[in-house]
Design an enzyme around this catalytic site. Structure first.
Site, short mmCIF file in Angstrom:
data_model
loop_
_atom_site.label_atom_id
_atom_site.label_comp_id
_atom_site.label_asym_id
_atom_site.label_seq_id
_atom_site.Cartn_x
_atom_site.Cartn_y
_atom_site.Cartn_z
N ASN A 59 9.09 -11.45 -1.65
CA ASN A 59 10.28 -11.45 -0.95
C ASN A 59 9.81 -12.17 0.29
O ASN A 59 11.69 -12.42 1.05
CB ASN A 59 10.56 -10.34 -0.52
CG ASN A 59 10.22 -9.52 0.51
OD1 ASN A 59 9.07 -9.61 1.28
ND2 ASN A 59 10.60 -8.02 1.04
N ASP B 80 -9.40 8.16 5.08
CA ASP B 80 -9.28 7.89 6.12
C ASP B 80 -10.14 9.09 6.90
O ASP B 80 -9.43 9.73 6.48
CB ASP B 80 -8.45 6.62 6.24
CG ASP B 80 -7.91 6.73 7.85
OD1 ASP B 80 -8.71 6.00 7.98
OD2 ASP B 80 -7.39 7.11 8.61
N ASP C 37 9.66 -12.08 3.84
CA ASP C 37 10.21 -11.91 4.57
C ASP C 37 8.71 -11.82 5.77
O ASP C 37 9.22 -11.41 7.15
CB ASP C 37 10.72 -10.21 4.82
CG ASP C 37 9.22 -9.09 4.08
OD1 ASP C 37 8.42 -9.89 3.69
OD2 ASP C 37 10.17 -7.88 4.63
N GLU D 144 -14.45 7.75 4.26
CA GLU D 144 -14.44 7.01 5.30
C GLU D 144 -15.04 8.19 5.99
O GLU D 144 -14.71 8.53 7.62
CB GLU D 144 -13.25 6.31 6.02
CG GLU D 144 -13.43 5.23 7.39
CD GLU D 144 -12.79 5.30 7.90
OE1 GLU D 144 -12.22 4.06 9.29
OE2 GLU D 144 -11.50 6.22 8.10
#
Length: 549
Positions: free
Chosen positions: A37, A216, A39, A275
């Site tokens: 987009n 994570d 940005d 992880e």
């Protein structure tokens, strides 16, 4: 506001393929892959537009780093709402479209799950702060009174991974635990509401059609009973627990066994990836026992020097540890948390997971290309980090004022240079952001980035991109590559690794000089040209070669 979408059809056809055992999985860091987009920030629309590139590259699955609603105190690893997309990345509709299009291309999607901690803006934590001591919501985190005459000292001596105390005091005097930034309070996984919530989150994304989760800090969810001081660690070692009291506690495995049961309810062979930073590869193997996760990152391999003897030791240990639990070994050289291996290897002495200086760029790239061919020849699954197929180095000269890694601003802890491997990748030779997007990029790209772009390297037989494409094509075509549990080591000169896998031989020269070896077979691929005379092959310095035998 959370949007609810109809569940898509099963993401794959057939079952029991064991696809993860030999998959090449490509990590996308959403901020830095492609901006849809304009940005200056990468997003889901941008990722979706580049899925054909990943298909052409030859990978099997795409792992997306966090895109959840977040204040972005730690680049999205501080999650405020696990069922919503952060507006900077798009919407749930964008996620749904991305998943469906990836499946149409034959790519699987793995998403990050962050269960160790939430954002301090998470609804639960905000209510816990408002309601004060005694609130049931505080039991879902680790709130404790402090030590000292007036509770002015932290409850124990734990330190944050990002540096400084792992405790922050709130206005009412209590302290809360955060193993990472203060904006990332740790969940209390002994509380049933936390366990229930994450089982619900798993189902939400599985219903959306994702093919798995990269978990994570999988080693951090459960803390030692009583939250003992680190000073008590020596006593814990005497009891046979050679791990820190906040990492790799045995209690985490019950959690993952329950998650595995949830994934088994869904077709399409969904997977869990750990992880898990553990003291040894044998401890890592605990996470991938038959009723737990499917894969675990091999951080021992990632931290190995470019040295034949050291590599062989780690390869043997990794294969044996995973063989005992029936899990595939994984191999990885770079990710969003460590210095890119093209820069690490630029250190003439070898490598480390962090390197702050650019070093010898030519040497680093040469070794990185050789190391990739070695990795892709090993039995099991391989992970690639976005941009490594372009040979990108870390950007080591970012101005302090543009850095966004929270650990950079801490007094101690991690090196704080993770921004260097997160600079948006280049797609075209020209443009304000080399094709990343129409609005620049959130971290500045070097002036040399255009020459390393996808456009610049496509069609150049000597480029790193074409080397990756060729290697992945050969890996797909040859049945002896991919899944497996062992290699047959062959006799080789000092500093050289050579192994056989059925009708295939890999030879890696880790020395700084050319080495002559008996010709193993027909040349398939190498990161440099090989000179063959009669039945001898001269392998250049820091070169890996694949042979058909």
């Amino acid at each position: 506001m959370t949007q609810h979408l109809a569940a898509p059809a099963a993401s794959t056809t057939g079952t029991d393929t064991g696809w993860w055992r030999e998959a090449v999985i490509y990590q996308v860091y959403p901020r830095s892959f492609a901006d849809g987009n304009g940005d200056g920030m990468g997003d889901l629309v941008g990722i979706r537009s580049r899925l054909p590139y990943l298909k052409e590259l030859g990978v099997d699955a795409v792992w997306l780093s966090p895109f959840y609603a977040s204040p972005q105190a730690d680049a999205g690893y501080d999650v405020a709402d696990y069922r919503a997309i952060d507006p900077m990345f798009g919407s749930l509709l964008d996620a749904d479209a991305l998943i469906r299009e990836a499946h149409d291309l034959g790519l699987r999607i793995i998403v990050d799950l962050v269960p160790n901690h939430s954002s301090d803006q998470h609804e639960w934590f905000q209510r816990a702060l408002r309601e004060g001591p005694g609130s049931p919501l505080r039991e879902r985190y680790h709130f404790r009174p402090g030590k000292g005459e007036n509770g002015e000292l932290p409850p124990n001596d734990w330190e944050s991974i990002f540096g400084g105390p792992a405790w922050t005091r709130v206005e009412d005097g209590e302290w809360y635990l955060h193993l990472f930034a203060p904006e990332q309070p740790d969940f209390n996984w002994e509380h049933p509401a936390v366990r229930d919530e994450f089982r619900s989150i798993l189902r939400f994304w599985l219903d959306m059609g994702v093919d798995g989760f990269r978990v994570d800090v999988a080693h951090g969810l459960v803390k030692a009973a009583g939250l003992p001081d680190i000073g008590a660690h020596d006593q814990l070692k005497l009891l046979g627990n050679d791990v820190m009291p906040f990492f790799d506690q045995d209690g985490v495995h019950e959690i993952y066994r329950s998650w595995r049961q949830i994934l088994a309810e869904y077709d399409g062979e969904r997977i869990l990836v750990a992880e898990a930073w553990t003291p040894t590869v044998d401890r890592t193997a605990h996470y991938v026992r038959p009723d737990e996760m499917h894969q675990a990152f091999n951080f021992q391999y990632l931290g190995t020097h470019w040295d034949a003897a050291e590599l062989r030791t780690v390869i043997d240990a990794s294969l044996e540890a995973m063989r005992t639990v029936g899990a595939p070994t994984t191999w990885v050289l770079s990710n969003h948390d460590v210095t890119r291996h093209a820069t690490r290897f630029a250190n003439p002495a070898g490598l480390g997971t962090q390197l702050r200086t650019p070093g010898d760029r030519e040497l680093g790239l040469r070794r990185a290309r050789a190391a990739t061919l070695l990795m892709l020849a090993l039995p099991g699954s391989a992970y690639l980090y976005q941009g490594e197929e372009l040979g990108l180095p870390d950007v080591t000269d970012l101005p302090d004022e543009v850095r966004q890694d929270p650990s950079f601003w801490r007094a101690s802890g991690q090196d704080g240079y993770r921004d260097g491997c997160r600079v948006p990748i280049p797609w075209t030779t020209e443009g304000s952001s080399y094709g990343f997007g129409d609005g620049g990029s959130w971290l500045p790209q070097p002036a040399t980035w255009g020459g390393l772009s996808v456009e610049a390297q496509t069609g150049d037989p000597g480029s790193t991109l074409e080397l990756y494409r060729s290697a992945l094509a050969v890996r797909r075509e040859r049945p002896e590559l991919g899944a497996g549990v062992a290699v047959e080591w062959l006799e080789a000169p000092e500093g050289v690794l050579s192994f056989r896998r059925d009708g295939f031989v890999c030879t890696a020269n880790t020395t700084g000089r050319a080495i002559t070896v008996p010709l193993p077979g027909r040349y398939l691929l190498g990161n440099d040209e090989v000179r063959v005379v009669d039945d001898q092959a001269e392998i250049p310095a820091d070169t890996t070669v694949w042979w058909a035998v």
